[in-house]
Design an enzyme around this catalytic site. Structure first.
Site, PDB file in Angstrom:
ATOM      1  N   HIS A 190       0.827  -1.209   0.000  1.00 16.81           N
ATOM      2  CA  HIS A 190       0.000   0.000   0.000  1.00 16.81           C
ATOM      3  C   HIS A 190       0.864   1.263   0.000  1.00 16.81           C
ATOM      4  O   HIS A 190       0.627   2.199  -0.777  1.00 16.81           O
ATOM      5  CB  HIS A 190      -0.901  -0.040   1.238  1.00 16.81           C
ATOM      6  CG  HIS A 190      -1.735   1.178   1.458  1.00 16.81           C
ATOM      7  ND1 HIS A 190      -3.025   1.286   0.996  1.00 16.81           N
ATOM      8  CD2 HIS A 190      -1.471   2.347   2.103  1.00 16.81           C
ATOM      9  CE1 HIS A 190      -3.522   2.468   1.348  1.00 16.81           C
ATOM     10  NE2 HIS A 190      -2.593   3.130   2.027  1.00 16.81           N
ATOM     11  N   GLU A 191       1.886   1.299   0.861  1.00 19.97           N
ATOM     12  CA  GLU A 191       2.754   2.484   0.939  1.00 19.97           C
ATOM     13  C   GLU A 191       3.542   2.684  -0.347  1.00 19.97           C
ATOM     14  O   GLU A 191       3.784   3.817  -0.769  1.00 19.97           O
ATOM     15  CB  GLU A 191       3.699   2.367   2.134  1.00 19.97           C
ATOM     16  CG  GLU A 191       3.011   2.259   3.492  1.00 19.97           C
ATOM     17  CD  GLU A 191       2.041   3.394   3.772  1.00 19.97           C
ATOM     18  OE1 GLU A 191       2.239   4.505   3.232  1.00 19.97           O
ATOM     19  OE2 GLU A 191       1.081   3.166   4.529  1.00 19.97           O
ATOM     20  N   HIS A 194       1.508   4.668  -2.675  1.00 12.24           N
ATOM     21  CA  HIS A 194       1.596   6.115  -2.475  1.00 12.24           C
ATOM     22  C   HIS A 194       2.865   6.666  -3.114  1.00 12.24           C
ATOM     23  O   HIS A 194       2.858   7.731  -3.741  1.00 12.24           O
ATOM     24  CB  HIS A 194       1.605   6.444  -0.977  1.00 12.24           C
ATOM     25  CG  HIS A 194       0.282   6.245  -0.307  1.00 12.24           C
ATOM     26  ND1 HIS A 194      -0.908   6.614  -0.873  1.00 12.24           N
ATOM     27  CD2 HIS A 194      -0.037   5.714   0.907  1.00 12.24           C
ATOM     28  CE1 HIS A 194      -1.900   6.334  -0.044  1.00 12.24           C
ATOM     29  NE2 HIS A 194      -1.400   5.780   1.033  1.00 12.24           N
ATOM     30  N   HIS A 200      -6.012   7.248  -2.112  1.00  8.91           N
ATOM     31  CA  HIS A 200      -6.950   6.206  -1.734  1.00  8.91           C
ATOM     32  C   HIS A 200      -8.126   6.069  -2.694  1.00  8.91           C
ATOM     33  O   HIS A 200      -8.664   7.047  -3.186  1.00  8.91           O
ATOM     34  CB  HIS A 200      -7.468   6.439  -0.320  1.00  8.91           C
ATOM     35  CG  HIS A 200      -6.456   6.106   0.712  1.00  8.91           C
ATOM     36  ND1 HIS A 200      -6.337   6.792   1.895  1.00  8.91           N
ATOM     37  CD2 HIS A 200      -5.493   5.162   0.752  1.00  8.91           C
ATOM     38  CE1 HIS A 200      -5.357   6.271   2.607  1.00  8.91           C
ATOM     39  NE2 HIS A 200      -4.824   5.292   1.923  1.00  8.91           N
TER      40      HIS A 200
END
Length: 389
Positions: A190-191, A194, A200
């Site tokens: 997930h990071e 980014h 999101h």
């Protein structure tokens, strides 16, 4: 990829502005962020034209209200700045380059990184799994830094949690991913999203057609984290509850009840240590394969001319007035000159990084976010192409 990217009218799901929120999530075994408190008071700022609440951290970065997304000053403005998705490729950039830094994709599809010595071996192992997940399914690659000017530092945040936070997109040498001592691949993947420039999924403008946000169950002060972005770029037409960038059903719950459900009131599937089919599709649009290089050395071979009547997405390439351009999250970047003979020298060789504290004169050149810029007599910076070309 239901992932949104930070551009104007398209919205990467917001795989790009993203904000991952804090605190332990009910029935989840990981945290979106290690803590909800920030080191400064929240102030109103604008990010890609959207109003956001941000807190200035001690290191000068801005945290979007307890989220796992960290922004730099040059990614924010004090007033709304409209994003024009139909601008011509050679549009000039104001002399204050920082005002137009916003979110930038990584050049050459490659995330360059440095691992801090404080990162534990267990987290390093999870990091490798996470990188392998992205590289095995997309065109994105990872490279440990040697002397590159653009890189992200991966370090410990000093917390004992399965958590993380990250800066958004490529930010020169300033980018970072901070991880807890128990961080696993489900958070790391997930990071990395980014870092690639994604926000999101639940912040997409079309989210109400796919999910229900239960504001009565959201912690006081966290309501803004469920806003709908009007300025991020969608890279796929479909919403994706399976995206690695999607919030969990209990994120920011104040009462143990779900903050997000599907349209039938059912809780969403728990996030997995994997990217979804739409994450893959969207990433390969944003970071397209270079394909087979032209044997004659012309980088513009097979690339269509820019068409002002056409809408372009992140990763698209066009030719315009004798040069090759690629669409970034919020602008066009000049990649190369159309020519029959390849150039071997790096156009950025011997040029220094842009420094907001320096005074520049017409004709000066700088490196900024992986690209070479020259300052014209009109006081505007013009992109001369990607470093390495």
């Amino acid at each position: 990829m239901k992932t949104k990217i930070v551009l104007n009218r398209f919205r990467i799901g917001i795989l790009a502005i993203a904000l991952s929120f804090a605190s332990c999530q009910k029935n989840e075994n990981f945290e979106e962020t290690p803590e909800t408190e920030t080191s400064g008071q929240s102030i109103e700022k604008y990010f890609l034209g959207d109003k956001v609440l941000a807190s200035k951290e001690k290191d000068g970065t801005y945290r979007l209200q307890g989220t796992d997304i960290i922004l730099f000053e040059d990614q924010l403005t004090d007033t709304p700045v409209p994003v024009n998705n139909n601008e011509a490729p050679d549009s000039k950039i104001n002399a204050k380059l920082g005002l137009f830094g916003s979110v930038n994709k990584w050049t050459n599809n490659t995330v360059v990184y440095v691992i801090d010595s404080g990162l534990s071996q267990s987290v390093r192992n999870e990091l490798q799994k996470s990188m392998d997940e992205w590289t095995s399914k997309t065109n994105v690659r990872f490279k440990e830094r040697t002397n590159e000017s653009n890189y992200v530092t991966i370090r410990s945040n000093g917390e004992s949690c399965n958590c993380g936070r990250a800066t958004l997109g490529m930010n020169g040498s300033r980018g970072f991913i901070e991880l807890g001592s128990g961080t696993t691949a489900v958070v790391l993947i997930h990071e990395i999203g980014h870092t690639l420039g994604y926000i999101h999924e639940q912040n997409r403008s079309d989210r109400d057609n796919h999910i229900i946000i239960n504001f009565d169950n959201i912690q006081t002060g966290a309501e803004d984290q469920f806003y709908k972005s009007t300025s991020a770029t969608l890279v796929t037409k479909d919403f994706d509850i399976k995206s690695t960038m999607m919030y969990g059903s209990y994120t920011f719950s104040k009462n143990g009840q779900p903050t997000i459900t599907d349209l039938n009131g059912n809780v969403l599937p728990r996030r997995q240590a994997a990217i979804s089919a739409l994450d893959i599709e969207g990433t390969n649009k944003v970071y397209p394969s270079d394909g087979n290089p032209d044997p004659d050395g012309n980088p513009c071979a097979g690339i269509a001319e820019y068409d002002s009547n056409k809408t372009y997405s992140v990763g698209d390439k066009v030719t315009y007035r004798g040069s090759l351009y690629e669409r970034d999250f919020n602008r066009w970047n000049r990649i190369a000159e159309c020519t029959e003979t390849p150039t071997s020298a790096d156009i950025c060789s011997g040029v220094s990084e842009y420094n907001r504290n320096n005074s520049y004169s017409a004709g000066d050149k700088v490196i900024y976010n992986g690209f070479l810029y020259s300052l014209g007599n009109d006081g505007r910076w013009t992109s001369n192409g990607s470093c390495g070309s």
